[in-house]
Write a protein that holds these residues in place. Structure first.
Motif, PDB file in Angstrom:
ATOM      1  N   HIS A 116       0.874  -1.175   0.000  1.00  0.00           N
ATOM      2  CA  HIS A 116       0.000   0.000   0.000  1.00  0.00           C
ATOM      3  C   HIS A 116       0.910   1.223   0.000  1.00  0.00           C
ATOM      4  O   HIS A 116       1.670   1.438   0.942  1.00  0.00           O
ATOM      5  N   CYS A 129      -5.958  -3.261   2.476  1.00  0.00           N
ATOM      6  CA  CYS A 129      -4.646  -3.123   3.105  1.00  0.00           C
ATOM      7  C   CYS A 129      -4.621  -3.912   4.410  1.00  0.00           C
ATOM      8  O   CYS A 129      -5.543  -3.801   5.222  1.00  0.00           O
ATOM      9  N   LEU A 136      -8.096  -1.265  -1.688  1.00  0.00           N
ATOM     10  CA  LEU A 136      -7.019  -0.800  -2.556  1.00  0.00           C
ATOM     11  C   LEU A 136      -7.359  -0.950  -4.030  1.00  0.00           C
ATOM     12  O   LEU A 136      -7.968  -1.927  -4.438  1.00  0.00           O
ATOM     13  N   ASP A 140      -3.226   2.737  -5.820  1.00  0.00           N
ATOM     14  CA  ASP A 140      -2.898   2.797  -4.392  1.00  0.00           C
ATOM     15  C   ASP A 140      -1.720   1.913  -4.007  1.00  0.00           C
ATOM     16  O   ASP A 140      -1.307   1.914  -2.845  1.00  0.00           O
ATOM     17  N   VAL A 141      -1.215   1.132  -4.949  1.00  0.00           N
ATOM     18  CA  VAL A 141      -0.221   0.119  -4.594  1.00  0.00           C
ATOM     19  C   VAL A 141       1.082   0.318  -5.355  1.00  0.00           C
ATOM     20  O   VAL A 141       1.128   1.011  -6.372  1.00  0.00           O
TER      21      VAL A 141
END
Length: 149
Positions: A116, A129, A136, A140-141
């Motif tokens: 994350h 997460c 997510l 976002d990763v």
């Protein structure tokens, strides 16, 4: 051997999907695109794929609307390849395949951990997460080296 393009005897969305993304190089091109690779030479460097194979796979992904060519230089004309919305929709399937591979084919541990961004947590099988619990999405990763790297 590719699946036939006609599906009179295969009324199956998995068969139709595999016709588009079921090739090893195609999935690795998509994986690399999720990791931020955009340019032809960078795909080739990361994947070690022959130019003609890469040209074919990128062309097919563009024809299918999974990726699109975006010019980034005029002289000589050069393009980047970016995932479309249709391509981004493959993220859950790609992450599920990654997690399955980690469980069954990574005896030294996962080579890559999906972290994350900005958090110490990682992606779990529910696409949340592990640290903060937020759902997510691909933006976002970030990939991080895992214990099997």
């Amino acid at each position: 051997m590719a699946l036939p393009r006609t599906y009179e005897s295969q009324n199956c969305s998995i068969a139709r999907s595999l016709e588009v993304v079921g090739d090893r190089w195609t999935l690795l091109v998509i994986r690399s695109a999720f990791e931020g690779v955009r340019r032809f030479d960078d795909f080739q460097d990361v994947l070690g794929v022959a130019r003609n194979v890469l040209t074919d796979r990128l062309g097919r992904l563009c024809d299918e609307g999974i990726m699109r060519r975006v010019p980034y230089q005029e002289r000589p004309e050069r393009h980047e390849y970016r995932l479309t919305r249709k391509g981004v929709e493959l993220w859950p399937a790609m992450m599920t395949l990654l997690m399955w591979g980690d469980r069954h084919y990574a005896p030294g541990g996962a080579p890559v951990i999906i972290g994350h961004r900005g958090c110490e947590g990682t992606l779990n099988r529910h696409f949340a997460c592990t640290a903060c619990g937020v759902h997510l999405e691909p933006t976002d990763v970030e990939p991080r080296p895992g214990p099997g790297a």
